[in-house]
Design an enzyme around this catalytic site. Structure first.
Site, mmCIF file in Angstrom:
data_model
loop_
_atom_site.group_PDB
_atom_site.id
_atom_site.type_symbol
_atom_site.label_atom_id
_atom_site.label_comp_id
_atom_site.label_asym_id
_atom_site.label_seq_id
_atom_site.Cartn_x
_atom_site.Cartn_y
_atom_site.Cartn_z
ATOM 1 N N ASP A 266 0.729 -1.329 0.476
ATOM 2 C CA ASP A 266 -0.073 -0.188 -0.464
ATOM 3 C C ASP A 266 0.900 1.177 0.180
ATOM 4 O O ASP A 266 1.457 1.461 1.497
ATOM 5 C CB ASP A 266 -0.945 -0.483 1.305
ATOM 6 C CG ASP A 266 -1.568 1.020 1.024
ATOM 7 O OD1 ASP A 266 -1.871 2.044 0.680
ATOM 8 O OD2 ASP A 266 -2.756 1.524 2.246
ATOM 9 N N ASP B 66 -13.964 3.898 1.834
ATOM 10 C CA ASP B 66 -12.495 5.217 3.008
ATOM 11 C C ASP B 66 -12.175 6.106 2.855
ATOM 12 O O ASP B 66 -12.453 7.084 2.200
ATOM 13 C CB ASP B 66 -11.076 4.427 1.463
ATOM 14 C CG ASP B 66 -10.130 4.264 1.618
ATOM 15 O OD1 ASP B 66 -9.712 4.982 2.627
ATOM 16 O OD2 ASP B 66 -9.690 4.430 0.909
#
Lengths: 623, 177
Positions: free
Chosen positions: A25, A209
């Site tokens: 990520d 998110d």
């Protein structure tokens, strides 16, 4: 040791136990790396036990780059050589960055020929791909130490809204860091994978998110191990930072009102605001202390301060549901991603809208990396190949400029990728031998409102009358969301091709604006499009009449010629100023007036043709 | 699933008809994507990877075509060599055009705020009812092999779907999406 490599002749080669693959990520603020370790996929800590690697790089002369917490500590003292939030610079040109008002504490390298942003540091000029590669390099080193061996592949996550240029640069950075990129994966999809697999669930999942600076929402359907992204949406200028900012402004207002305490710097206020926000995650009030002054931030006050931002997140959820054609009742799970989803106010609003509590078992900061790690493990072949499959979509429409500066959408947003689509176009003018193709990305109807991705030309088209050439333009988007375009003239097979890899990309704020604009401007666009179409129609008629007048103008009586000239003039005036309806009316008017002329021409040509034919027939009969 | 030119219905083992079992379609789509998707070839050589992208793209296109009633109708006609892009004057009756203009005017004249939402809902129901009726009609004419009539109905369906999208867009603007 060499003995271990000797194999029994004809014996089966031992199956490698486990191939090393990681999920990464690559975040704006922090980055993480995750891999399968025995029981399941987990994020890997550094030697001091830290999982989050601050996405900050420090460059010093004659030394390797310093990445992470140590670099972050140098941000204040050595701002010119310390680079944070490089992800925000991906896919942009230098001129674009400089045009922004945001203060960037770096010195850019003006000497770069390609216009790509590069930062002058003590260790030389560093471009955004290089800086991103250095962050990835630190994660690779951590993973190789932890997994005791070289990595064979990696899945890197990108925001769902990343455009072609941003994806391409992310991939370039990974390759520069020596990684074999198995796939670029959209962050929300990764989060759903992190939750979806163990439970073997069926149903529809919303991924909510809310990060530091952006908000993404995606809707996925999960069935028989296949994740299908049905729709994505969001707001690229909304996140935890905005909440901190709102609290900071509230604190500043409190200070001025009664006490007249000197207002500390915005940075200090934001720090206090952030601390208060965290305190309110498990309390109903937070005390803010500055010198002798104290303020009490109640949950109810925070609710007021954030009401508008939270409402915007819910609006995006509603929109994604609509895009996917689903109702709230059809949503089975809501996955929370990003530090800001720790706020009870956010969780409550989500629970209220969907009528069920969101999933929060996995750390919202780690869930994306874990999902990427699971995907990497599967792609490298550690898991049975049919265990699951991700079917992702393209986040923004891709199209081509047509006559009148209009956009013809070739691949609409939310189309499942990979995808290949072709459309046929034709030439507009007689004898046209070159066609320029302009590839754009965005939701609006006019080219000027969309983002230009690439321009290229198809040359040597055989000379034909307007509309006779057949040019097929093909778009191919691969599973990483990267686009290539080709054009072919069908009668000759003449081809031109381009891999769309622009030196700049869309700014995230621009994407957001474009998406919002496409909604609020749908109406204006429709009229703008109608006007363009009406103008095009008018131009074609005017051209046709002008050509006819050149050839057969003598067929008209002076009165007829006058009345025709008058209508032509009327249309020419209306064309530039009128509405689509008015242009249509004027075009129709000219059509009427010129019909007599057209009829005369027709008679003349038929007469000519008949004459020709009779001679022809006579010749034949005499044979 | 080896060829890029197979009939979409054969590709999904479905009968070539207007009525379609969406469940079977998506189950078969997911099963085949599981075999051809580029993710299954992440470690393969370039030519294999390229082929995976092509096959998977083809499968996506076939799926999208059959999933949408309008695109499916156009595809069915194209299998009978009827080109729906070619619109003839007599494909569109005056009544149909007038009706469409009236519906469109109704949409344009609505107030630009939330007060129009109820009318939009009513308009949507009206359009949906017409859509349902005309989809049945399309199937009827198609099954009777009256492709000229089927094509006319197809064009009406096109109008109705476009109108339906405009009603949605109108609602989104008024809801502030």
């Amino acid at each position: 040791m060499a003995l271990l490599q000797i194999q029994e002749p004809g014996g089966k080669q031992a199956k490698p136990l486990h191939r090393r693959a990681v999920g990464i990520d690559l975040g704006t603020t922090n980055s993480l790396v995750a891999a399968s370790c025995g029981t399941g996929v987990e994020t890997l800590p550094d030697s001091t036990g830290q999982h989050l690697l601050p996405s900050v790089v420090h460059y010093a002369k004659g030394k390797p780059p310093l990445v992470g917490g140590e670099a972050k500590a140098l941000l204040v003292d050595d701002p010119l050589n310390t680079i944070a939030s490089v992800k925000r610079l991906l896919g942009k040109s230098l001129s674009e960055l400089k045009a922004k008002q945001d203060y960037l504490p770096f010195e850019f390298d003006e000497a770069r020929a390609d216009g790509a942003p590069a930062i002058l540091t003590e260790a030389g000029s560093k471009d955004v791909v290089q800086i991103s590669a250095d962050i990835l390099g630190a994660l690779v080193a951590r993973a190789e130490a932890s997994l005791k061996g070289a990595l064979e592949g990696a899945v890197i996550t990108v925001p769902a809204y990343f455009n072609d240029a941003q994806r391409q640069q992310t991939k370039d950075a990974a390759q520069l860091a020596g990684l074999n990129v198995l796939r670029l994966l959209n962050e929300p999809t990764a989060a759903a994978v992190a939750y979806g697999l163990d439970s073997n669930d069926q149903g529809n999942v919303v991924v909510f998110d809310l990060g530091g600076g952006t908000f993404d929402v995606s809707l996925l359907s999960l069935k028989n191990g296949v994740f299908e992204v049905l729709a994505t949406g969001g707001d690229t200028s909304l996140g935890g930072d905005d909440i901190d900012h709102a609290i900071a402004e509230w604190i500043a207002a409190q200070l001025q009102e009664p006490a007249g305490v000197a207002v500390p710097s915005m940075a200090k206020l934001r720090q206090l605001a952030n601390a208060a926000k965290h305190e309110l995650s498990d309390k109903t009030q937070a005390t803010i202390l500055i010198n002798q002054f104290s303020a009490l931030l109640e949950e109810s006050t925070l609710k007021q301060l954030t009401a508008d931002m939270i409402r915007r997140t819910i609006t995006s959820c509603r929109r994604v549901l609509r895009d996917a054609g689903l109702t709230v009742a059809e949503i089975d799970n809501i996955v929370m991603v990003g530090g800001s989803t720790r706020m009870p106010l956010v969780r409550d609003a989500v629970a209220e809208f969907f009528g069920k509590a969101p999933l929060t078992d996995i750390d919202p900061d780690k869930v994306v990396a874990i999902g990427a790690g699971i995907q990497a493990d599967m792609l490298i072949g550690n898991k049975s190949p049919d265990s699951f499959l991700l079917l992702d979509v393209n986040p923004l429409s891709l199209g081509i400029e047509t006559m009148g500066e209009l956009v013809e959408k070739i691949i609409p947003r939310n189309t499942t990728i990979p995808v290949a689509k072709a459309q046929e176009f034709t030439t507009f003018k007689d004898g046209q031998t070159v066609m320029s193709l302009h590839v754009v990305q965005g939701e609006r109807e006019l080219v000027s409102d969309c983002r230009s991705l690439a321009r290229f030309e198809l040359r040597d088209i055989p000379s034909m009358v307007a509309g006779a050439a057949k040019i097929r333009v093909s778009f191919q988007v691969d599973a990483d969301g990267l686009l290539s375009v080709s054009a072919e003239e069908l009668s000759t097979g003449k081809k031109a091709e381009i891999q769309v890899k622009p030196s700049y990309g869309l700014e995230s704020s621009v994407i957001e604006e474009m998406l919002q604009d496409s909604q609020s401007h749908a109406k204006i666009d429709m009229e703008a499009r109608s006007i363009k179409e009406a103008q095009l129609e008018a131009t074609q008629l005017l051209d046709a009449i002008a050509n006819a007048l050149l050839v057969d103008g003598n067929l008209l009586s002076p009165e007829e010629a006058d009345s025709l000239a008058e209508s032509i003039k009327a249309l020419e005036t209306t064309m530039t100023t009128g509405s689509s309806v008015q242009i249509h009316a004027a075009t129709e008017e000219l059509n009427q007036v010129s019909s007599e002329f057209a009829a005369k021409r027709m008679d003349l040509h038929i007469a000519n043709a008949l004459r020709g034919e009779s001679i022809d027939a006579m010749e034949k009969s005499t044979d | 699933m080896q060829s890029l030119t197979r009939n979409y219905f054969t590709l999904f083992n479905l009968p070539e008809a207007c009525e379609l079992d969406q469940e079977s379609l998506s189950a078969e789509y997911r099963r085949q994507q599981g075999e051809v998707h580029p993710d299954r070839f992440a470690n393969a050589e370039e030519p294999e990877k390229l082929r995976a992208v092509q096959l998977s793209s083809y499968l996506n296109e076939a799926y999208e075509t059959l999933k949408s009633p309008l695109r499916r109708a156009a595809y069915l006609l194209s299998l009978r060599d009827i080109d729906v892009e070619q619109v003839n004057q007599n494909d569109l009756s005056m009544d149909l055009l007038l009706e469409q203009i009236q519906l469109r005017e109704k949409l344009d004249e609505l107030p630009k705020d939330e007060s129009a939402l109820a009318t939009l809902d009513a308009l949507r129901s009206e359009v949906n009812a017409k859509l349902e009726k005309q989809e049945k009609n399309f199937a009827k004419f198609f099954d009777l092999e009256n492709f000229n009539e089927a094509k006319k109905v197809y064009h009406e369906l096109q109008f109705l779907y476009k109108l339906s999208a405009e009603i949605d867009a109108g609602e989104e603007i008024r809801l502030g999406y």
